[in-house]
Write a protein that holds these residues in place. Structure first.
Motif, short mmCIF file in Angstrom:
data_model
loop_
_atom_site.label_atom_id
_atom_site.label_comp_id
_atom_site.label_asym_id
_atom_site.label_seq_id
_atom_site.Cartn_x
_atom_site.Cartn_y
_atom_site.Cartn_z
N LEU A 65 13.55 2.63 -6.88
CA LEU A 65 12.66 2.03 -5.87
C LEU A 65 12.88 0.53 -5.67
N SER A 66 14.00 0.02 -6.14
CA SER A 66 14.31 -1.39 -5.91
C SER A 66 14.91 -1.55 -4.52
N PRO A 67 14.78 -2.75 -3.91
CA PRO A 67 15.37 -2.96 -2.58
C PRO A 67 16.89 -2.86 -2.65
N VAL A 68 17.45 -2.12 -1.73
CA VAL A 68 18.89 -1.88 -1.76
C VAL A 68 19.64 -3.14 -1.35
N THR A 110 3.25 6.53 -7.07
CA THR A 110 2.39 7.49 -7.76
C THR A 110 2.72 8.93 -7.39
N GLY A 111 3.83 9.10 -6.66
CA GLY A 111 4.28 10.45 -6.36
C GLY A 111 3.85 10.98 -5.02
N ALA A 112 3.20 10.17 -4.21
CA ALA A 112 2.78 10.64 -2.89
C ALA A 112 4.01 10.91 -2.03
N THR A 113 3.95 11.98 -1.30
CA THR A 113 5.04 12.33 -0.37
C THR A 113 4.59 12.23 1.08
N GLY A 114 3.27 12.10 1.28
CA GLY A 114 2.75 12.10 2.64
C GLY A 114 2.55 13.49 3.20
N LEU A 115 2.85 14.52 2.40
CA LEU A 115 2.73 15.89 2.90
C LEU A 115 1.26 16.28 3.07
N VAL A 116 1.00 17.04 4.13
CA VAL A 116 -0.35 17.54 4.41
C VAL A 116 -0.28 19.07 4.32
N HIS A 143 0.84 -1.21 0.00
CA HIS A 143 0.00 0.00 0.00
C HIS A 143 0.87 1.26 0.00
N SER A 144 1.88 1.28 0.86
CA SER A 144 2.77 2.45 0.94
C SER A 144 3.59 2.59 -0.34
N PHE A 145 4.02 1.46 -0.91
CA PHE A 145 4.82 1.49 -2.14
C PHE A 145 4.01 2.13 -3.27
N GLY A 153 -4.40 1.33 5.99
CA GLY A 153 -4.22 2.34 4.95
C GLY A 153 -3.73 3.66 5.48
N LEU A 154 -2.81 3.60 6.45
CA LEU A 154 -2.30 4.83 7.05
C LEU A 154 -1.47 5.62 6.03
N PRO A 155 -1.49 6.95 6.12
CA PRO A 155 -0.76 7.76 5.14
C PRO A 155 0.74 7.51 5.20
N LEU A 156 1.35 7.58 4.05
CA LEU A 156 2.78 7.35 3.91
C LEU A 156 3.59 8.47 4.55
N ILE A 157 4.65 8.07 5.26
CA ILE A 157 5.71 9.00 5.65
C ILE A 157 6.96 8.54 4.91
#
Length: 458
Positions: free
Chosen positions: A165-168, A33-39, A26-28, A309-313
């Protein structure tokens, strides 16, 4: 293979629980899609008309009954790395030789003895904190009740390269390829381990969760009784902000749907920080002391396969925190307190500063160890004056706990008569030092200085 598929495959191979993987996905998708979690500030209004704990007056019997139906959980995954620690922060002595964890246990024991409540206690550990902390908890006679565990483990997730965005991959220390998903992960753990259903089967109805470094957050029978009487699905504690709280999270009401949300510093755009830190516009600090109706929380998680579905940080760091030249990564996190937006009818309750005593720095630790606070039989620190003095210690010499302790070898000075203490440079305090009024220590010409025993600084 896509970056997401590679991350999921890595989590599955490591035995990460299904709901934790679903929450990560969900967070990925939000990140992708460009979400930053900013409010944005213009998307929210301040919260107002919050009821006060002081106005609640349930009877002792009502409080005892509600506490008997309450489970208390503390977040215990932190290592205290910001203070240079390499073990659980909760094992740091905070009053004499008593650690955070010992005092939390004493608070539970006091409430059980004085109310007759079962009041189970457990902690959410990380794999780094579990061994030492569980060894102590298991040594306490009678602490475990109703066959419930004393702890459970939080999940882990892969750090993601900011480039694709691949796992490091970090062969020099593969452990650094992983990070905790933030304390919002507690809900996926409670779902995947079936603990919520177990609580309900054993007759528990309310869940209290708080940070392990906040000794003011002892379970309160008045709030438990309020949960029972009001039928609220969720309650979050807030307190009036002070200058020390300008970087903490605050509650707001989202204009689009009227729901209460939590906004953290990491969710605030640089241009909005002036509003975020404005105590007149946002007068309440979020304590991260949360109360849930267990059945409502269980139903919400079951309906969404364990994902609130908590917002991304989105936290950007380097894969090796001690190597600024190591690859840049994203850590996808969620905040436990953000769950307020997941519940219709969620409420906030104003509490006093005595329920919000977080220790994030050695400045906070010096205050809590000092005579500004006294601790009674209930093991809850209580301030001896109207407000705590401000403390600012030079991070070059006092940030790390070993350096801090070396400069207060005989314990903290008396601060109960102080208004402020600012220390710049390398100062070692002798025994029985008293600070009065506003005191500022500047660097010594000799490079370091010792304040003699029994000195009075004013």
């Amino acid at each position: 293979m896509s970056s997401l598929d590679a991350a999921v495959e890595k989590m599955e191979a490591a035995g990460i629980r299904p709901a934790a993987i679903a929450s990560f996905v969900h967070s990925f998708h939000e990140l992708e899609t460009g979400a930053t979690g900013l409010v944005p500030e213009d998307s929210i209004d301040p919260v107002a008309n919050i009821p006060s704990l002081d106005d609640l007056a349930p009877s002792p019997d009502e409080q005892a009954k509600a506490l008997d139906q309450t489970v208390a959980i503390r977040l215990n995954g932190g290592l205290g790395t910001s203070m240079g620690m390499e073990k659980a922060k909760s094992l740091l002595p905070v009053r004499g030789e008593r650690t955070f964890l010992e005092m939390m246990v004493s608070q539970i024991q006091y409430l059980r003895a004085n109310t007759g409540a079962r009041l189970p206690f457990m902690v959410m550990n990380s794999f780094r904190t579990r061994e030492d902390c569980l060894a102590y908890l298991e040594s306490v006679p009678g602490l475990a009740v109703d066959g419930l565990p004393l702890d459970f483990l939080q999940n882990a997730e892969p750090k993601l390269l900011t480039t694709d965005l691949s796992p490091v991959s970090w062969p020099a220390n593969p452990e650094l390829e992983w990070c905790p998903p933030g304390h919002g992960d507690i809900f996926t753990v409670l779902h995947d381990t079936n603990l919520l259903a177990t609580f309900i089967d054993k007759g528990y109805r309310y869940l209290f969760i708080a940070n392990g470094d906040n000794l003011g957050a002892s379970p309160d029978g008045r709030i438990a009784a309020y949960m029972a009487e009001s039928g609220a699905p969720f309650l979050t504690e807030v307190t009036k902000r002070t200058p020390a709280d300008v970087k903490g999270g605050n509650l707001a009401r989202r204009k689009s749907d009227g729901r209460i949300i939590l906004r953290e510093t990491a969710q605030t755009a640089p241009e909005d920080l002036k509003h975020f830190m404005d105590g007149d516009r946002h007068p309440y600090a979020h304590c991260n002391n949360l109360w849930f109706n267990i059945e409502t929380l269980r139903d919400q998680l079951v309906a969404n396969d364990g994902v609130l579905g908590l917002p991304l940080i989105r936290n950007q760091k380097t894969v090796d925190p001690n190597d600024p030249n190591s690859p840049a990564v994203y850590q996808l996190e969620t905040a436990m307190g953000a769950s307020v937006q997941a519940f219709d009818g969620a409420v906030a309750l104003e509490v006093g500063r005595d329920r919000f005593l977080p220790v994030k720095t050695t400045n906070d630790l010096l205050l809590l160890r000092s005579d500004v606070y006294e601790v009674g039989e209930d093991a809850v620190p209580r301030i001896r004056r109207e407000a705590a003095p401000s403390v600012s210690l030079d991070p070059q010499f006092y940030k790390r706990i070993a350096d801090f302790d070396a400069r207060f070898p005989a314990g903290p000075p008396s601060l109960v008569e102080a208004e402020s203490l600012s220390v710049t440079g390398d100062w070692t305090f002798g025994a029985n030092v008293t600070v009065r009024g506003d005191v500022s220590l500047e660097p010594s010409e000799s490079g370091s200085e010792t304040i003699p025993d029994a000195s009075v600084l004013a």
